[in-house]
Design a protein around this motif. Structure first.
Motif, PDB file in Angstrom:
ATOM      1  N   ARG A  87       8.012  16.433  13.544  1.00 54.69           N
ATOM      2  CA  ARG A  87       6.705  16.956  13.970  1.00 54.69           C
ATOM      3  C   ARG A  87       5.629  15.879  13.941  1.00 54.69           C
ATOM      4  N   TYR A  88       5.763  14.951  13.006  1.00 56.65           N
ATOM      5  CA  TYR A  88       4.763  13.906  12.829  1.00 56.65           C
ATOM      6  C   TYR A  88       5.451  12.550  12.943  1.00 56.65           C
ATOM      7  N   PRO A  89       5.525  11.993  14.132  1.00 55.13           N
ATOM      8  CA  PRO A  89       6.240  10.729  14.346  1.00 55.13           C
ATOM      9  C   PRO A  89       5.734   9.573  13.494  1.00 55.13           C
ATOM     10  N   PHE A  90       4.465   9.615  13.079  1.00 55.82           N
ATOM     11  CA  PHE A  90       3.945   8.501  12.277  1.00 55.82           C
ATOM     12  C   PHE A  90       4.672   8.371  10.940  1.00 55.82           C
ATOM     13  N   LEU A  91       5.355   9.427  10.484  1.00 57.27           N
ATOM     14  CA  LEU A  91       6.092   9.341   9.221  1.00 57.27           C
ATOM     15  C   LEU A  91       7.256   8.357   9.310  1.00 57.27           C
ATOM     16  N   ALA A  92       7.678   8.053  10.519  1.00 60.97           N
ATOM     17  CA  ALA A  92       8.743   7.054  10.689  1.00 60.97           C
ATOM     18  C   ALA A  92       8.187   5.634  10.625  1.00 60.97           C
ATOM     19  N   GLY A  93       6.866   5.500  10.471  1.00 61.68           N
ATOM     20  CA  GLY A  93       6.238   4.185  10.487  1.00 61.68           C
ATOM     21  C   GLY A  93       6.163   3.496   9.144  1.00 61.68           C
ATOM     22  N   PHE A  94       6.637   4.149   8.100  1.00 62.67           N
ATOM     23  CA  PHE A  94       6.625   3.507   6.788  1.00 62.67           C
ATOM     24  C   PHE A  94       7.741   2.473   6.682  1.00 62.67           C
ATOM     25  N   ASP A  95       7.487   1.447   5.887  1.00 64.21           N
ATOM     26  CA  ASP A  95       8.555   0.489   5.599  1.00 64.21           C
ATOM     27  C   ASP A  95       9.638   1.127   4.731  1.00 64.21           C
TER      28      ASP A  95
ATOM     29  N   VAL B  96       0.925  -5.442   6.767  1.00 63.46           N
ATOM     30  CA  VAL B  96       0.929  -5.019   5.366  1.00 63.46           C
ATOM     31  C   VAL B  96       2.136  -4.109   5.125  1.00 63.46           C
ATOM     32  N   ARG B  97       2.832  -4.309   4.005  1.00 68.02           N
ATOM     33  CA  ARG B  97       3.941  -3.416   3.661  1.00 68.02           C
ATOM     34  C   ARG B  97       3.352  -2.078   3.226  1.00 68.02           C
ATOM     35  N   VAL B  98       3.769  -0.995   3.898  1.00 65.29           N
ATOM     36  CA  VAL B  98       3.238   0.340   3.648  1.00 65.29           C
ATOM     37  C   VAL B  98       4.400   1.280   3.365  1.00 65.29           C
ATOM     38  N   ILE B  99       4.347   1.932   2.202  1.00 61.18           N
ATOM     39  CA  ILE B  99       5.421   2.848   1.824  1.00 61.18           C
ATOM     40  C   ILE B  99       4.819   4.202   1.445  1.00 61.18           C
TER      41      ILE B  99
ATOM     42  N   VAL C  18       0.867  -1.182   0.000  1.00 64.79           N
ATOM     43  CA  VAL C  18       0.000   0.000   0.000  1.00 64.79           C
ATOM     44  C   VAL C  18       0.904   1.233   0.000  1.00 64.79           C
ATOM     45  N   ILE C  19       0.641   2.128  -0.940  1.00 65.52           N
ATOM     46  CA  ILE C  19       1.495   3.297  -1.159  1.00 65.52           C
ATOM     47  C   ILE C  19       0.696   4.558  -0.842  1.00 65.52           C
ATOM     48  N   PHE C  20       1.180   5.326   0.120  1.00 67.06           N
ATOM     49  CA  PHE C  20       0.523   6.561   0.534  1.00 67.06           C
ATOM     50  C   PHE C  20       1.222   7.786  -0.040  1.00 67.06           C
TER      51      PHE C  20
END
Length: 207
Positions: free
Chosen positions: A121-129, A102-105, A6-8
């Motif tokens: 500022r947005y720690p969730f950005l470190a959550g991508f594979d 799920v692999r998320v990039i 899944v590509i965001f």
């Protein structure tokens, strides 16, 4: 059809990006419209997204347009207020996908320096594979090259990609390359697409 990756996109999918809103709130709508008519700030920002240095590029634009010098510099100094806030439901979907394995990039038009700041500022950005950031790659969507770079970096086949983006031209290029796509017009619609694809349950998707 199987989905392996899944590509965001990030801007206006995970984080709101609306410089006009911030300018209207700080200098007024009339002054903002006058400046945007005289200075192509979005075009200048596209250069940053392609790899131009952030502060130097904005400083040069401010120097070249002295009538709007201070307002143009806000693009640098107030950037964190323009790239805000996060879109909570979209972030929750990202985390739910990760929790399911799920692999998320990410595939994003973003300046290299501003992305590094956004990560603080947005720690969730470190959550991508993995993140494919245009400012690091020297190429922006919807140019085919950045899609080719992502394809070369992934082990999965392009027809197993599901790509979400808010820009039709970016979606169109991905679709032409055989990717599965979703044009983002709100987190609820994206959540329903993920459920329909069998990647999340309705409960996991916050529906």
């Amino acid at each position: 059809m199987t989905i392996d990756v899944v590509i965001f996109d990030i801007g206006n999918v995970l984080i709101e990006w609306n410089p006009e809103r911030h300018y209207d709130a700080t200098i007024g709508e009339a002054r903002r419209k006058e400046m945007f008519a005289a200075v192509d700030l979005h075009g200048i920002n596209l250069g940053i997204d392609t790899g131009a240095p952030f502060r130097q590029t904005i400083e040069r634009a401010a120097k070249e347009n002295p009538a709007f010098h201070d307002e143009i510099m806000m693009w640098y100094f107030d950037w964190d207020k323009m790239a805000a806030p996060q879109i909570p439901h979209s972030v929750a979907l990202l985390r739910a996908l990760r929790a399911k394995g799920v692999r998320v990039i990410a595939l994003t038009n973003f300046g290299a320096e501003s992305f590094e700041f956004a990560e603080t500022r947005y720690p969730f950005l470190a959550g991508f594979d993995k993140t494919y950031v245009s400012g690091r790659l020297g190429c922006v969507k919807p140019h085919r090259l950045i899609y080719e770079m992502l394809e070369a970096g992934e082990a999965a086949q392009p027809d197993t990609f599901l790509f979400v983006d808010d820009r039709p031209e970016n979606i169109d290029m991905a679709a032409r390359r055989g990717w599965q796509t979703h044009l983002f017009d709100g987190a609820e619609g994206w959540a329903r697409r993920l459920v329909a694809a069998g990647l999340l349950t309705a409960d996991e998707a916050g529906l």
